[in-house]
Design a protein around this motif. Structure first.
Motif, PDB file in Angstrom:
ATOM      1  N   LYS B  31     -61.485   0.053  29.370  1.00 43.22           N
ATOM      2  CA  LYS B  31     -62.952  -0.002  29.477  1.00 43.22           C
ATOM      3  C   LYS B  31     -63.605   0.666  28.280  1.00 43.22           C
ATOM      4  O   LYS B  31     -64.484   0.111  27.634  1.00 43.22           O
ATOM      5  CB  LYS B  31     -63.419   0.690  30.764  1.00 43.22           C
ATOM      6  N   ILE B  32     -63.166   1.893  27.976  1.00 42.31           N
ATOM      7  CA  ILE B  32     -63.800   2.616  26.870  1.00 42.31           C
ATOM      8  C   ILE B  32     -63.450   1.937  25.538  1.00 42.31           C
ATOM      9  O   ILE B  32     -64.274   1.903  24.610  1.00 42.31           O
ATOM     10  CB  ILE B  32     -63.414   4.124  26.885  1.00 42.31           C
ATOM     11  N   ALA B  33     -62.246   1.356  25.489  1.00 41.81           N
ATOM     12  CA  ALA B  33     -61.861   0.622  24.275  1.00 41.81           C
ATOM     13  C   ALA B  33     -62.791  -0.566  24.070  1.00 41.81           C
ATOM     14  O   ALA B  33     -63.215  -0.857  22.937  1.00 41.81           O
ATOM     15  CB  ALA B  33     -60.420   0.155  24.382  1.00 41.81           C
ATOM     16  N   ALA B  34     -63.136  -1.240  25.181  1.00 42.61           N
ATOM     17  CA  ALA B  34     -64.043  -2.393  25.083  1.00 42.61           C
ATOM     18  C   ALA B  34     -65.423  -1.943  24.617  1.00 42.61           C
ATOM     19  O   ALA B  34     -66.067  -2.605  23.784  1.00 42.61           O
ATOM     20  CB  ALA B  34     -64.146  -3.089  26.441  1.00 42.61           C
ATOM     21  N   VAL B  35     -65.892  -0.808  25.131  1.00 39.87           N
ATOM     22  CA  VAL B  35     -67.202  -0.287  24.718  1.00 39.87           C
ATOM     23  C   VAL B  35     -67.180   0.045  23.223  1.00 39.87           C
ATOM     24  O   VAL B  35     -68.082  -0.343  22.468  1.00 39.87           O
ATOM     25  CB  VAL B  35     -67.589   0.973  25.533  1.00 39.87           C
ATOM     26  N   ASN B  36     -66.124   0.735  22.798  1.00 41.29           N
ATOM     27  CA  ASN B  36     -66.016   1.102  21.373  1.00 41.29           C
ATOM     28  C   ASN B  36     -66.016  -0.133  20.486  1.00 41.29           C
ATOM     29  O   ASN B  36     -66.731  -0.187  19.479  1.00 41.29           O
ATOM     30  CB  ASN B  36     -64.745   1.919  21.133  1.00 41.29           C
ATOM     31  N   GLU B  37     -65.223  -1.108  20.876  1.00 40.12           N
ATOM     32  CA  GLU B  37     -65.129  -2.320  20.079  1.00 40.12           C
ATOM     33  C   GLU B  37     -66.485  -3.031  20.024  1.00 40.12           C
ATOM     34  O   GLU B  37     -66.933  -3.465  18.964  1.00 40.12           O
ATOM     35  CB  GLU B  37     -64.080  -3.230  20.712  1.00 40.12           C
ATOM     36  N   ALA B  38     -67.127  -3.100  21.189  1.00 39.68           N
ATOM     37  CA  ALA B  38     -68.438  -3.787  21.257  1.00 39.68           C
ATOM     38  C   ALA B  38     -69.457  -3.083  20.370  1.00 39.68           C
ATOM     39  O   ALA B  38     -70.245  -3.732  19.686  1.00 39.68           O
ATOM     40  CB  ALA B  38     -68.937  -3.816  22.702  1.00 39.68           C
ATOM     41  N   THR B  87     -68.432   6.296  16.011  1.00 42.50           N
ATOM     42  CA  THR B  87     -67.195   7.058  16.120  1.00 42.50           C
ATOM     43  C   THR B  87     -66.698   6.861  17.551  1.00 42.50           C
ATOM     44  O   THR B  87     -67.456   7.070  18.507  1.00 42.50           O
ATOM     45  CB  THR B  87     -67.451   8.558  15.858  1.00 42.50           C
ATOM     46  N   ASP B  88     -65.471   6.443  17.673  1.00 39.68           N
ATOM     47  CA  ASP B  88     -64.962   6.013  18.983  1.00 39.68           C
ATOM     48  C   ASP B  88     -65.078   7.096  20.057  1.00 39.68           C
ATOM     49  O   ASP B  88     -64.789   8.264  19.809  1.00 39.68           O
ATOM     50  CB  ASP B  88     -63.507   5.562  18.864  1.00 39.68           C
ATOM     51  N   LEU B  89     -65.523   6.643  21.229  1.00 37.81           N
ATOM     52  CA  LEU B  89     -65.680   7.560  22.360  1.00 37.81           C
ATOM     53  C   LEU B  89     -64.346   7.727  23.081  1.00 37.81           C
ATOM     54  O   LEU B  89     -63.544   6.799  23.132  1.00 37.81           O
ATOM     55  CB  LEU B  89     -66.694   7.003  23.349  1.00 37.81           C
ATOM     56  N   VAL B  90     -64.143   8.918  23.614  1.00 34.32           N
ATOM     57  CA  VAL B  90     -62.958   9.171  24.429  1.00 34.32           C
ATOM     58  C   VAL B  90     -63.452   9.497  25.832  1.00 34.32           C
ATOM     59  O   VAL B  90     -64.447  10.223  25.979  1.00 34.32           O
ATOM     60  CB  VAL B  90     -62.156  10.367  23.863  1.00 34.32           C
ATOM     61  N   ALA B  91     -62.804   8.922  26.845  1.00 38.33           N
ATOM     62  CA  ALA B  91     -63.277   9.130  28.214  1.00 38.33           C
ATOM     63  C   ALA B  91     -62.582  10.315  28.877  1.00 38.33           C
ATOM     64  O   ALA B  91     -61.424  10.616  28.588  1.00 38.33           O
ATOM     65  CB  ALA B  91     -63.041   7.864  29.026  1.00 38.33           C
TER      66      ALA B  91
END
Lengths: 432, 262
Positions: B31-38, B87-91
């Motif tokens: 999920k967080i990977a999808a948000v970062n990519e988007a 900058t990529d988010l970490v959950a």
């Protein structure tokens, strides 16, 4: 007194409306009493929402209703009565309550009549995607004519101003200052406005009563197409001070004022808000060159201050990316340094090994030679791998370095410009 | 005649798009990977769109919330798209939605985040969450709606990720159940963030009256039309069905940026 004021109004079709084939939804009017007793001016901005498909009529009706209502005040109210309002808040509120109620009732009645006398056309149904199968409710009918309204009456040393919705009024005093006298409507923020069609329009409608002697030299107002063309209300005020000069020059030189206004407002719409634009107001003929010079100097000062603020904003916006790029550059540098160090180390070891191998090659047994050879191959492979990695890291480093320093150059340039402008601003304000 | 034309400096208004993103533990992984990519991709698309929008210049802010909340972008300014880096988010952590609303309430003012020499369009706020609020957000929300005109009038859109997202809470925050979209897979989530951002930048630069609440719904309707994938549910009784298209691919489709769209 009244004869000392020029009065004007002008509306131009917005550039985006021209492009989309939409009608002008603004309306403005100015009225000089034939006996020279009073002046009335009004401007209205019909909403652009497709549900407000009759807003072009709504704005016209609003201006006409205001004219009609204010004229009736002049006829019905004893002018000494206005003076008493300054010292009696309750009396003032009561007077303006009745005035606003009258404006709103007449507007609602007139737009409703207009609707029933002019049924929705096929063209409107298509253009505004109107759903007509159920018919429109009363609220929807009123909403269809939704508009703002600003206007005023100047009579015998008193200025009555009325406003519903967004837009700004600018009063200019004899010292070169300008201000908006109207109380703030907290519901008019950004591109959101209150409206004549709101259910609580009576509560929302604002008013102000001003004693207007020699201290007030101009009162100008416009639809939001004016202020949306500028970066701030101060800039908008500067535009109006230019407009004052334009009006006075046109008057003194017998030039065609309407044509001058249209040229300037058209330009404003094309290069600014793209919206319909309307301006109205009154300007005293007593404004002299000294006062106009004050407007000019204020403009220069403001321009400098705004440029400083704009650069500060940009620098703030850039800060995070600058530090991101710096980190990226430093990381790439560290990685390249580490790889280079490793590469150099391996290179030296390999070189020693090569010498050693050559020297000893002839004296050792096949087994040892084979061992040395495999070590040699291993080093050769490692050396080549490191060379490739170093090359890759070197490219990453070069790109990161380029990106960081190019961005930093822009940042530093802006900082320098800001410092230069700050000095200039100091000089300008000291001069004053 | 004085030359008004020469002395006139004209500027585009700023259209703030603010992302309020859940980075609680349940968002970890895909999920967080999808948000970062988007988010990486959205910025590029928005740049293009903002340049073509004659009415407004898009600027961005992003607030992440989990145990507490923190600004991903600069705390005191909206960022130009050209200055925006993701900058990529970490959950990890809880879902302190109330804390995020309180932070928005604090920063949404002309002296904080909306401090600018340029005028503003009403902001768009995109709330994204996959869970239930873990703090008491209701009173905070009431206060923000009561005291902060920018928050009250902002066009607020909710994105509910997965089955466990508290849609009722999201509807309460955005003020309209029709302004919440449920999304059930990560590819669609990615596409949705991008498309909702694009439609927001197009719709919200138009003026509206204070009694209107329909900008969010218009944005969602346009988003649904533009979204090239299935797996999205509109929280709307009249159209609460999954949008289906023949195209099963979640790839981003080119959106017509013809000037007439504005």
């Amino acid at each position: 007194m009244i004869s000392n004021y020029l009065i004007f109004n002008q509306t131009v079709l917005g550039n985006s409306h021209k492009r989309k084939g939409l009608p002008c939804q603004d309306y403005s009017l100015s009225y000089r009493d034939s006996d020279g007793k009073f002046l009335i001016f009004a401007v209205a901005d019909g909403h652009g929402d497709r549900r407000c498909f009759r807003s072009a009529f709504g704005s016209k009706i609003a201006c006409e209703v205001l004219l009609e209502t204010l004229r009736s005040i002049v006829n019905d109210v004893d002018l000494t009565f206005l003076e008493t309002l300054f010292n009696d808040k309750k009396k003032e509120l009561d007077f303006f309550y009745k005035l606003k109620l009258s404006i709103l009732n007449r507007w609602t009645e007139n737009v409703t009549n207009h609707y029933f006398n002019n049924q929705i056309s096929e063209d409107e149904i298509v253009k505004f995607k109107i759903e007509t199968t159920k018919g429109l409710t009363n609220d929807e009918i009123i909403k269809a004519y939704g508009t703002t309204l600003l206007g005023g009456l100047l009579i015998d040393g008193y200025l009555i101003l009325i406003q519903q919705g967004d837009g700004h009024i600018f009063i200019f005093d004899e010292k070169g200052n300008s201000f908006d006298p109207m109380p703030i409507d907290k519901n008019c923020v950004a591109n959101v406005t209150t409206s004549m069609s709101d259910k609580n329009a009576l509560d929302e409608m604002r008013h102000v009563l001003i004693e207007c002697k020699e201290n007030i030299v101009a009162c100008l107002m416009g639809t939001d197409g004016v202020e949306d063309s500028f970066s701030s209300l101060e800039s908008t005020s500067n535009f109006y001070s230019d407009l004052i000069e334009l009006l006075l020059n046109s008057y003194k030189n017998n030039e065609d004022l309407q044509s001058n206004l249209i040229t300037n407002l058209d330009y404003l719409s094309v290069n600014g808000s793209k919206d319909d634009i309307s301006v109205v107001g009154i300007v005293s003929k007593s404004i002299d060159k000294k006062l106009l010079a004050i407007y000019q100097s204020k403009k220069e000062e403001l321009k400098c201050k705004q440029e400083i603020n704009r650069i500060s904003e940009k620098l703030n916006s850039m800060n995070r990316k600058l530090s991101f790029l710096e980190n990226k550059y430093l990381e790439a540098k560290n990685k390249l340094d580490a790889t280079s160090e490793k590469f150099d180390e391996t290179k030296n070891q390999f070189s020693d090994l090569k010498k050693d191998y050559k020297k000893r090659n002839t004296f050792f047994s096949d087994l040892i030679r084979s061992f040395l050879l495999s070590t040699y191959d291993e080093f050769d492979h490692k050396y080549k791998e490191l060379a490739t990695e170093r090359e890759k890291n070197s490219i990453v480093f070069k790109n990161a370095k380029k990106e960081y320093f190019e961005y930093k150059k822009v940042y530093d340039g802006l900082e320098k410009s800001k410092a230069r402008l700050e000095k200039k601003y100091l000089v300008l304000t000291k001069k004053k | 005649m004085p030359n008004i034309i020469d002395t006139t400096e004209m500027v585009k208004k700023v259209l703030p798009i603010i992302y309020v993103l859940d980075t609680s533990g349940s968002m970890s992984g895909e999920k967080i990977a999808a948000v970062n990519e988007a988010m990486h991709e959205t910025v590029d698309v928005l740049k293009d769109i903002s340049e073509k929008n004659p009415d407004a210049q898009v600027k961005i802010a992003a607030l992440a919330f989990s145990t507490g909340s923190r600004w991903i972008t600069s705390e005191n300014t909206l960022e130009d798209l050209e200055d925006f880096v993701w900058t990529d988010l970490v959950a990890g952590g809880t879902t302190d939605l109330g804390n995020a609303i309180s932070e928005l309430d604090k920063k949404l003012s002309r002296s904080e985040l909306l401090k600018s020499e340029v005028g503003f369009c009403i902001p768009v706020i995109l709330f994204l969450t996959d869970g239930h609020p873990t703090d008491s957000y209701i009173n905070i929300l009431k206060n923000a709606n009561k005291n902060n005109t920018w928050f009250r009038h902002a066009t607020k859109i909710g994105i509910a990720v997965g089955e466990d997202a508290d849609q009722e809470a999201l509807a309460r925050v955005v003020g309209n159940s029709e302004a919440v979209i449920s999304v059930h897979d990560n590819d669609t989530l990615k596409a949705l963030i991008k498309v909702a951002s694009i439609t927001s930048s197009m719709v919200n630069s138009k003026s509206r009256t204070s009694s209107d609440t329909n900008n969010a719904v218009e944005i969602i309707n346009q988003t649904m039309q533009m979204l090239p994938c299935k797996g999205v549910t509109l929280n709307k009784s009249s159209s609460s069905e999954t949008k289906k298209t023949d195209n099963n691919s979640s790839d981003y489709t080119i959106i017509d940026l013809d000037e007439s769209n504005w």
